[in-house]
Design a protein around this motif. Structure first.
Motif, PDB file in Angstrom:
ATOM      1  N   LYS A  25      69.897  45.370  59.350  1.00 40.82           N
ATOM      2  CA  LYS A  25      70.242  46.801  59.530  1.00 40.82           C
ATOM      3  C   LYS A  25      69.177  47.730  58.956  1.00 40.82           C
ATOM      4  CE  LYS A  25      74.955  45.498  59.983  1.00 40.82           C
ATOM      5  NZ  LYS A  25      75.057  45.171  61.393  1.00 40.82           N
ATOM      6  N   ASP A  26      68.583  47.304  57.868  1.00 42.57           N
ATOM      7  CA  ASP A  26      67.528  48.118  57.275  1.00 42.57           C
ATOM      8  C   ASP A  26      66.249  47.911  58.079  1.00 42.57           C
ATOM      9  OD1 ASP A  26      65.463  49.193  55.830  1.00 42.57           O
ATOM     10  OD2 ASP A  26      66.110  48.372  53.900  1.00 42.57           O
ATOM     11  N   GLU A  27      65.844  48.961  58.782  1.00 44.74           N
ATOM     12  CA  GLU A  27      64.695  48.796  59.692  1.00 44.74           C
ATOM     13  C   GLU A  27      63.425  48.406  58.956  1.00 44.74           C
ATOM     14  OE1 GLU A  27      62.956  52.505  61.236  1.00 44.74           O
ATOM     15  OE2 GLU A  27      64.467  53.575  60.104  1.00 44.74           O
ATOM     16  N   THR A  28      63.334  48.726  57.675  1.00 47.67           N
ATOM     17  CA  THR A  28      62.100  48.387  56.938  1.00 47.67           C
ATOM     18  C   THR A  28      62.063  46.912  56.574  1.00 47.67           C
ATOM     19  OG1 THR A  28      63.053  48.891  54.780  1.00 47.67           O
ATOM     20  CG2 THR A  28      61.981  50.713  55.951  1.00 47.67           C
ATOM     21  N   LYS A  29      63.217  46.246  56.671  1.00 46.13           N
ATOM     22  CA  LYS A  29      63.254  44.808  56.358  1.00 46.13           C
ATOM     23  C   LYS A  29      63.380  43.961  57.620  1.00 46.13           C
ATOM     24  CE  LYS A  29      65.003  45.222  51.701  1.00 46.13           C
ATOM     25  NZ  LYS A  29      65.995  46.218  51.358  1.00 46.13           N
ATOM     26  N   ARG A  30      63.584  44.611  58.714  1.00 46.61           N
ATOM     27  CA  ARG A  30      63.793  43.907  59.986  1.00 46.61           C
ATOM     28  C   ARG A  30      62.527  43.160  60.408  1.00 46.61           C
ATOM     29  NH1 ARG A  30      65.678  48.238  63.771  1.00 46.61           N
ATOM     30  NH2 ARG A  30      67.390  48.215  62.274  1.00 46.61           N
ATOM     31  N   LEU A  31      62.705  42.049  61.107  1.00 49.51           N
ATOM     32  CA  LEU A  31      61.540  41.352  61.659  1.00 49.51           C
ATOM     33  C   LEU A  31      60.786  42.330  62.570  1.00 49.51           C
ATOM     34  CD1 LEU A  31      60.344  38.456  61.552  1.00 49.51           C
ATOM     35  CD2 LEU A  31      61.419  38.060  63.772  1.00 49.51           C
ATOM     36  N   GLY A  32      59.502  42.408  62.386  1.00 49.22           N
ATOM     37  CA  GLY A  32      58.713  43.379  63.141  1.00 49.22           C
ATOM     38  C   GLY A  32      58.267  44.533  62.259  1.00 49.22           C
ATOM     39  N   ALA A  33      58.921  44.685  61.092  1.00 54.54           N
ATOM     40  CA  ALA A  33      58.595  45.829  60.223  1.00 54.54           C
ATOM     41  C   ALA A  33      57.218  45.674  59.581  1.00 54.54           C
ATOM     42  CB  ALA A  33      59.653  45.975  59.135  1.00 54.54           C
ATOM     43  N   ARG A  34      56.776  44.424  59.433  1.00 51.71           N
ATOM     44  CA  ARG A  34      55.493  44.209  58.764  1.00 51.71           C
ATOM     45  C   ARG A  34      54.341  44.377  59.741  1.00 51.71           C
ATOM     46  NH1 ARG A  34      52.017  39.415  57.340  1.00 51.71           N
ATOM     47  NH2 ARG A  34      52.838  38.669  59.314  1.00 51.71           N
ATOM     48  N   ALA A  35      54.367  43.623  60.814  1.00 48.17           N
ATOM     49  CA  ALA A  35      53.214  43.608  61.714  1.00 48.17           C
ATOM     50  C   ALA A  35      53.609  43.750  63.176  1.00 48.17           C
ATOM     51  CB  ALA A  35      52.431  42.325  61.503  1.00 48.17           C
ATOM     52  N   GLY A  36      54.790  44.274  63.439  1.00 48.03           N
ATOM     53  CA  GLY A  36      55.195  44.476  64.824  1.00 48.03           C
ATOM     54  C   GLY A  36      55.425  43.158  65.542  1.00 48.03           C
ATOM     55  N   ALA A  37      54.972  43.111  66.784  1.00 50.38           N
ATOM     56  CA  ALA A  37      55.243  41.942  67.636  1.00 50.38           C
ATOM     57  C   ALA A  37      54.751  40.638  67.009  1.00 50.38           C
ATOM     58  CB  ALA A  37      54.578  42.141  68.990  1.00 50.38           C
ATOM     59  N   SER A  38      53.692  40.713  66.230  1.00 54.32           N
ATOM     60  CA  SER A  38      53.160  39.475  65.635  1.00 54.32           C
ATOM     61  C   SER A  38      54.198  38.814  64.743  1.00 54.32           C
ATOM     62  CB  SER A  38      51.905  39.772  64.814  1.00 54.32           C
ATOM     63  OG  SER A  38      50.917  40.292  65.652  1.00 54.32           O
TER      64      SER A  38
END
Ligand SMILES: Nc1ncnc2c1ncn2[C@@H]1O[C@H](COP(=O)(O)OP(=O)(O)OP(=O)(O)O)[C@@H](O)[C@H]1O
Length: 630
Positions: free
Chosen positions: A527-540
């Motif tokens: 739920k937390d968008e900053t912890k969601r997969l993709g938050a670090r490097a996007g699609a990678s």
């Protein structure tokens, strides 16, 4: 013919503030400039071509009602996989929701829109479940939340519910002052499938497949759009330029095409299968009524859709060939995806779901398309099976970009060092594809009910991370035939999206999935968008998740898709489409078609002095030549 590589619309500039805290309406600024493909993006693909892109060729609703409608429509019908000669009827009633504020001519929003629905749920006028609507008649004059089909089906006093369902359609929704989810009237949209044709042939295994020259040419995608800062006024401008797309003055008009069949209906437009007279080639032609767009405040969305389609060049994004206008209509002439909607394909499967391997394949293609859109500075915002079309090869093509949002000028894609101590793929350096769009936040309330991300509901602004949330919902729906947070009504769905952890069906009939698959879904649905997969490097981040360990990203478009659409006897057999009836046929080459601009006097835009503002002035009439086309 004059050749030009320009006449492109523009870019987003600042967002205008609406009068509700946290909501804003994007404004657009256009400029007509020539320029060059940004080398940052070219370079990205050079660096990343072996690990990212690939490939080949080339209505909207909630679930409750959608489910019920589907059930009511298909009770007596069987999946083509169980009974190969028949297509089941397919219900459609999951509505796209659009809410934000601002200029009503700009963003498909009621001028009196005030808030997002969850806030409405908290204190403002109660939300009305879409099922509370009445039988749709003609389109409403003012944009309000449109009621979708099920309720009407349920409320029908006549016995023939299926006949009624044919008349229903999913429509885009927008809030109004009286209540964000006040019901409006729907429009006609046939619900049932054309019967008697087998839509899909299952492919055996995923084998490598090189289809044609165009696919080879596209194996390293090129980008037809440049972003550039204009020095003088600091405005942001966009330019076309590409090795594989040439943008020219439009070379066709409405009279260049013969209408063959209506294959889709949207909120303000209709999509026809057409044949170009000169070349005999088939296209899908989206014809948008200017009067309807004006009435429903959808002008800006139509302009944005043209812009995104015209500037995208990716095998998993529907290809635009021409865009032009007459006094009455805007025309988008696109590649015809003869496989129809992926939604329909899912519905025809036993249990409305597919295997984990098949889901992995489609999820990978969607990920590649989202990666490309983010690199281009677009947030898609309306991922769902209805907006995924199937190319005749069975590969996916994203369509329907009217809810997409363009960011300001993004940063260059950067490299992120591999993680020490991680698994093999995590140890490798990755491309940060998020950096192109990461800082861009927008506040519109946009999406489709069951697919909306928590941050959109909260109205605190959202980023490209919403697309990774919707990917999580999509994978779940592909595997389990339903979405994870679906409640008995819209409020319940939103509450569940905000509150509940994703649960995986455990009952005996439920599809068994691996822990890697569940892990991916859980991480996409953080739920937390900053912890969601993709938050670090996007699609990678997504691509390096262990669920995709076996995915050869650079080769996906050459893999044989798990399901190959049935082709029909001749190219014009629309076996994978519903039988869409139209009450009033659009005369695409009609009286006003020779006028290439303007709006009709009775469009409601005339001033007391008899002057007409033309809000479609900035619509680009272009022909796009794609490398490899004949
Ligand atoms: N390129 C295409 N090839 C084949 N069919 C298409 C194509 N584009 C659209 N369609 C069909 O037409 C339907 C409506 O198209 P689309 O969703 O783009 O219209 P819309 O007016 O934007 O709809 P909405 O109101 O849901 O946003 C699609 O669901 C699909 O069935």
């Amino acid at each position: 013919m004059t050749q030009l590589f320009a006449s492109s619309p523009s870019a987003m500039s600042n967002e205008k503030r609406g009068n509700f805290p946290g909501l804003s309406l994007p404004s657009r600024k256009h400029s007509n400039e020539s320029g060059h493909l940004p080398t940052k993006i070219k370079n990205f693909f050079r660096i990343n071509s072996s690990s990212s892109h690939t490939s080949s060729h080339s209505g909207s609703p909630t679930s409750n009602e959608r489910e019920r409608e589907k059930e009511s429509l298909s009770k007596n019908e069987k999946s083509p996989f169980r009974q190969s000669r028949f297509l089941p009827a397919i219900g459609r009633n999951r509505s796209t929701t659009v809410a934000s504020e601002g200029n009503p001519l700009d963003d498909g929003v009621s001028p009196t829109a005030t808030a997002n629905p969850y806030f409405a749920h908290q204190g403002q006028p109660a939300l009305r479940h879409r099922n509370e609507g009445s039988v749709p008649s003609s389109p409403p004059d003012t944009p309000e939340l449109q009621v979708t089909g099920v309720s009407a089906v349920e409320q029908a006093t006549t016995a023939n519910k299926e006949e009624l369902a044919r008349k229903l359609r999913r429509v885009a929704s927008a809030p109004n002052a009286q209540g964000l989810f006040a019901s409006g009237q729907g429009q006609d949209r046939p619900q049932t499938a054309e019967m008697g044709k087998e839509p899909l042939v299952e492919a055996s295994g995923s084998t490598l497949e090189l289809n044609n020259e165009k696919e080879l040419a596209l194996s390293v995608p090129s980008i037809g759009l440049g972003h550039k800062l204009d020095g003088d006024d600091g405005s942001f401008r966009r330019t076309y330029s590409s090795n594989s797309i040439k943008v020219r003055n439009v070379e066709v008009g409405p009279a260049s095409f013969d209408k063959i069949k209506l294959i889709g209906k949207g909120d303000v437009g209709k999509v026809y299968l057409v044949r170009e007279k000169k070349s005999s080639r088939l296209y899908a032609m989206k014809v948008l009524s200017k009067k309807e767009m004006i009435k429903r405040n959808k002008i800006k969305r139509a302009l944005a859709e043209q812009e995104i389609l015209a500037t995208s060049n990716h095998p998993f994004i529907v290809t635009l060939f021409h865009s032009f206008q007459s006094e009455d209509y805007l025309y988008l002439c696109m590649e015809y995806c003869s496989g129809g909607e992926f939604f329909r394909t899912l519905q025809t499967r036993p249990g409305k779901c597919i295997s984990e391997d098949a889901a992995r394949f489609y999820a990978a293609e969607v990920t590649a398309a989202l990666e490309y859109l983010h690199l281009m500075g677009f947030i898609y915002r309306d991922l769902k099976p209805e907006n995924i079309l199937l190319h005749q090869s069975g590969h996916i093509m994203l369509s329907d970009f009217d809810l997409s949002k363009q960011s300001g000028p993004g940063g260059a894609p950067t490299m992120i060092p591999g993680r020490v101590g991680g698994n093999a793929s995590a140890a490798l350096p990755t491309i940060d594809t998020k950096s192109c769009i990461a800082d861009f936040r927008t506040n519109s309330f946009v999406g489709t009910e069951e697919y909306i991300a928590p941050e959109v509901i909260k109205g605190c602004g959202h980023t490209s991370a919403v697309d990774w949330w919707t990917l999580g919902i999509l994978i779940y729906e592909m595997l389990y035939g339903t979405t994870p947070f679906k409640g008995k009504n819209r409020n319940a769905t939103f509450a569940s999206i905000l509150r509940d952890d994703v649960q995986f069906p455990e009952h005996s009939g439920a599809q068994q999935t691996t822990s890697l698959c569940k892990s991916l879904i859980r991480k996409l649905l953080i739920k937390d968008e900053t912890k969601r997969l993709g938050a670090r490097a996007g699609a990678s981040d997504v691509k390096t998740h262990a669920f995709f360990r076996s995915t050869q990203w650079a080769l996906i478009r050459h893999m044989k898709p798990p399901m190959i659409p049935h082709q029909g006897r001749v190219g014009t057999d629309t076996v994978n489409f519903r039988n869409v009836k139209e009450s009033a046929s659009v005369d695409i080459g009609g009286n006003n078609a020779s006028k290439l601009k303007g709006v009709p006097m009775d469009s409601g835009l005339a001033t007391p002095n008899g002057e007409l503002n033309d809000p479609f002035e900035e619509f680009n009439s272009v022909t796009l030549h794609h490398q490899g086309d004949h």
